[in-house]
Write a protein that holds these residues in place. Sequence first.
Motif, mmCIF file in Angstrom:
data_model
loop_
_atom_site.group_PDB
_atom_site.id
_atom_site.type_symbol
_atom_site.label_atom_id
_atom_site.label_comp_id
_atom_site.label_asym_id
_atom_site.label_seq_id
_atom_site.Cartn_x
_atom_site.Cartn_y
_atom_site.Cartn_z
ATOM 1 N N ARG A 53 -39.128 18.406 -10.664
ATOM 2 C CA ARG A 53 -39.925 18.289 -9.443
ATOM 3 C C ARG A 53 -41.148 17.410 -9.694
ATOM 4 O O ARG A 53 -41.408 16.481 -8.944
ATOM 5 N N PHE A 54 -41.915 17.745 -10.736
ATOM 6 C CA PHE A 54 -43.090 16.960 -11.095
ATOM 7 C C PHE A 54 -42.840 16.296 -12.443
ATOM 8 O O PHE A 54 -42.461 16.968 -13.399
ATOM 9 N N SER A 55 -43.058 15.000 -12.522
ATOM 10 C CA SER A 55 -42.874 14.259 -13.766
ATOM 11 C C SER A 55 -44.219 14.138 -14.471
ATOM 12 O O SER A 55 -45.240 13.971 -13.803
ATOM 13 N N PRO A 56 -44.307 14.153 -15.813
ATOM 14 C CA PRO A 56 -43.179 14.298 -16.724
ATOM 15 C C PRO A 56 -42.853 15.754 -17.014
ATOM 16 O O PRO A 56 -43.448 16.660 -16.425
ATOM 17 N N ALA A 57 -41.911 15.932 -17.940
ATOM 18 C CA ALA A 57 -41.521 17.263 -18.395
ATOM 19 C C ALA A 57 -42.625 17.856 -19.266
ATOM 20 O O ALA A 57 -43.523 17.159 -19.709
ATOM 21 N N MET A 58 -42.552 19.179 -19.504
ATOM 22 C CA MET A 58 -43.488 19.868 -20.405
ATOM 23 C C MET A 58 -44.935 19.572 -20.029
ATOM 24 O O MET A 58 -45.808 19.419 -20.883
ATOM 25 N N LEU A 59 -45.161 19.495 -18.736
ATOM 26 C CA LEU A 59 -46.458 19.021 -18.262
ATOM 27 C C LEU A 59 -47.583 19.994 -18.612
ATOM 28 O O LEU A 59 -48.669 19.568 -19.022
ATOM 29 N N SER A 60 -47.333 21.290 -18.472
ATOM 30 C CA SER A 60 -48.440 22.237 -18.620
ATOM 31 C C SER A 60 -48.668 22.644 -20.064
ATOM 32 O O SER A 60 -49.807 22.923 -20.454
ATOM 33 N N SER A 61 -47.608 22.635 -20.901
ATOM 34 C CA SER A 61 -47.859 22.790 -22.341
ATOM 35 C C SER A 61 -48.552 21.518 -22.837
ATOM 36 O O SER A 61 -49.367 21.570 -23.768
ATOM 37 N N GLY A 62 -48.278 20.388 -22.175
ATOM 38 C CA GLY A 62 -48.966 19.142 -22.517
ATOM 39 C C GLY A 62 -50.455 19.225 -22.214
ATOM 40 O O GLY A 62 -51.292 18.775 -23.003
ATOM 41 N N VAL A 63 -50.805 19.812 -21.067
ATOM 42 C CA VAL A 63 -52.231 20.010 -20.755
ATOM 43 C C VAL A 63 -52.830 20.979 -21.771
ATOM 44 O O VAL A 63 -53.929 20.748 -22.306
ATOM 45 N N PHE A 64 -52.090 22.047 -22.064
ATOM 46 C CA PHE A 64 -52.552 23.044 -23.031
ATOM 47 C C PHE A 64 -52.896 22.378 -24.374
ATOM 48 O O PHE A 64 -53.904 22.697 -25.010
ATOM 49 N N ALA A 65 -52.050 21.414 -24.774
ATOM 50 C CA ALA A 65 -52.231 20.757 -26.076
ATOM 51 C C ALA A 65 -53.180 19.563 -25.996
ATOM 52 O O ALA A 65 -53.426 18.894 -26.994
#
Lengths: 406, 406
Positions: A128-140
């Motif tokens: 739905r929203f690109s890219p993948a792993m978006l919120s673990s990406g913000v977390f990191a």
Amino acid sequence: TVNGVKLWDDILETAKFGGTPKGGIKRLALTEEDRQVRDWFVRTCEALGCTVSHDSMGNQFARRPGTEDTLPPITMGSHLDTQPTGGKFDGIVGVLGGLAVLRALQETGRETRHPIELINWTNEEGSRFSPAMLSSGVFAGVFTEQEALDTKDREGVRLGDALEGIGYRGAEVCGAHPVAAYFELHIEQGPILEVEHKTIGIVTGVQGMRWYEVTLTGRDSHAGSTPMRLRADALVTAARMIDAVQTIALEHGPDAVGTVGLIENRPNSRNVVPGEVFFTVDFRDPDDSIVQKMEDAFYAQASELAEKAGLTLDIARVWDTPAVQFDPECVASVTRAADTLGYPARRIVSGAGHDATYMAQVAPTAMIFVPCAGGLSHNEEESAEPDDVTAGANVLLRAVLETDMR
Amino acid sequence: TVNGVKLWDDILETAKFGGTPKGGIKRLALTEEDRQVRDWFVRTCEALGCTVSHDSMGNQFARRPGTEDTLPPITMGSHLDTQPTGGKFDGIVGVLGGLAVLRALQETGRETRHPIELINWTNEEGSRFSPAMLSSGVFAGVFTEQEALDTKDREGVRLGDALEGIGYRGAEVCGAHPVAAYFELHIEQGPILEVEHKTIGIVTGVQGMRWYEVTLTGRDSHAGSTPMRLRADALVTAARMIDAVQTIALEHGPDAVGTVGLIENRPNSRNVVPGEVFFTVDFRDPDDSIVQKMEDAFYAQASELAEKAGLTLDIARVWDTPAVQFDPECVASVTRAADTLGYPARRIVSGAGHDATYMAQVAPTAMIFVPCAGGLSHNEEESAEPDDVTAGANVLLRAVLETDMR
Ligand SMILES: NC(=O)NCCC(=O)O
Ligand SMILES: NC(=O)NCCC(=O)O
């Protein structure tokens, strides 16, 4: 060991949220179906005595206290969102397997030094929203929270608005949460474990991956009265680029993959020569330099094709996730757990991206794979054996406990 | 002669119903915007003293009585629906040019033996509901009313329901209406008149055209973890077929055209190898045997491509409209009208389909073309000169009056 029957029940029970007639799940991130499964996660974890919270990206944390409760938590996690025609296991096995671990600890009254936490990450699929792993990406810290909240789906809905819409935007700043270690259980999504009759994949890392967005602009015109030589047909040239993506991947060794998964044609009318096409490209390889070579080849061929056809070409690299090596200590814990439990296992590199890819940047991390039928994933027919899923959760439990005692 | 200023005003006024920011019109058949322009048509024709009715397919008829009112009417017409990114002239010039003719007759008190009627045909574009010219096709007996009413748009809405939804399903059976002759004014939608500095195209006929629907079925799988050799990627093979459509058209002589205008990819997610693709094909040529040859070539190449890739292929020819020759008497009336009025003119074959294509099967029929800028149509930038449009309506007026006196 975990209660495999209860774990399987949980898989079937949550599969109702967004369940499809073909036995798959359509539970796109931050939709009503996602809200339903999130609410279920809260209820179920609370019933096990956990405290459940969520952060500013909607990542959910179910916490079981430790005897030394000020220590950072040892975490497990994955995601409950799915593809538009997704299966019942991708991501789900990791969250519900973690839940089975919490249940095992709770039911045996087992105490741990560290708090143990189970995480459900927001928008892992990237569909739905690109890219993948978006919120673990913000977390990191790979993406800023602001850019993630401002991400729009293909209908133009802002992620931040969708998150508030389902009531899961929390006060805790995403990334502020301390983490001692992170373990993620997942189906392999590829054929290797099944072919080699291994129950457990000891995941040593994740291959490199890049995503691109391509817009080709020509000119809408009449399909009946516009001579072939006067056309600026964006779809014909896009078609040649789609062909090129496959050829490029085939030319770059046995591990390289290249995919066009999404295409939007405008105006998309039977008797109109298409004036604009948008499509995405995904290139991956365990070796980042090969991903770079595929990118170079694609940019060169795409430019040449667009120029020859007199079209305007816009290519943007919208995601770049270099290959990742997991933490040797955590990988060793997984290896020992599989060994102790007597499960046939092998080391493996993940072809898919996972939240663990980003978590590896901020905490010691490893992953556990279990086989899935025919290696099939991102498909409503995705399937896995109850015994394998249970085995994976048992390995997860042991790896977590070993890490707690380190 | 007609009032060209008023005609141009009508074009600009009706362009508001579905007007787009880029100066085009999005007025798909049987939408709210279509209802608005139909209501305007009723009001405006009634204000000119006409009686306005509509039949069971929603085709509208504005009637000006004749002195011998039991004679079948001499008719003019075209359509007010547009493409998703359509222009202000395609179809509209024919209806509003006919309106200018009615106005000229009314304002000069000119009597005719036959009643004169102006027709607005339903769903000419074939964009929302396939195929094109659907309701003139029912009128001419090419399609049954039932199959037309049961036609669904890509969202699954039945034409019959959409027609009732906007209140335009009439009691008169479509096709029961008598017609003495049919004249249709239209923009050329191609470059010839402009290049040759002709004001009027004397349309002698319409080329042959066929539409196809193609569904390719492979298997959804993960874009990261599915090796290239294990894929059944429907989009890559569809891309090769799209390329083949262009190549086939180029190989079949200077007049042949081939177009893929519409494509739907499933599940259309960036990291899913596409498991199913639906697309349409449009082949045309003035010579029906060339259309047949293109069809044969496409079927052969498509089968080969699908087989090589291990995909399931389904092709259906959903529309077949052989080349049409218009009525020599009516064509002669158009020729004399252009000649008498002193407009530079040439004979021309239509590359686009028109309601006249089907009307030619049930009544003496001819068409009048006027130039459009750059030959561009099915584009929001479609444009035509006021003087040319007025000239076309003047030719229409004269051809109708000459036919009335025959
Ligand atoms: N595990 C998984 O399917 N993640 C989606 C991200 C990717 O495309 O690899
Ligand atoms: N005139 C026109 O654009 N008609 C649409 C039918 C076709 O595709 O030719």
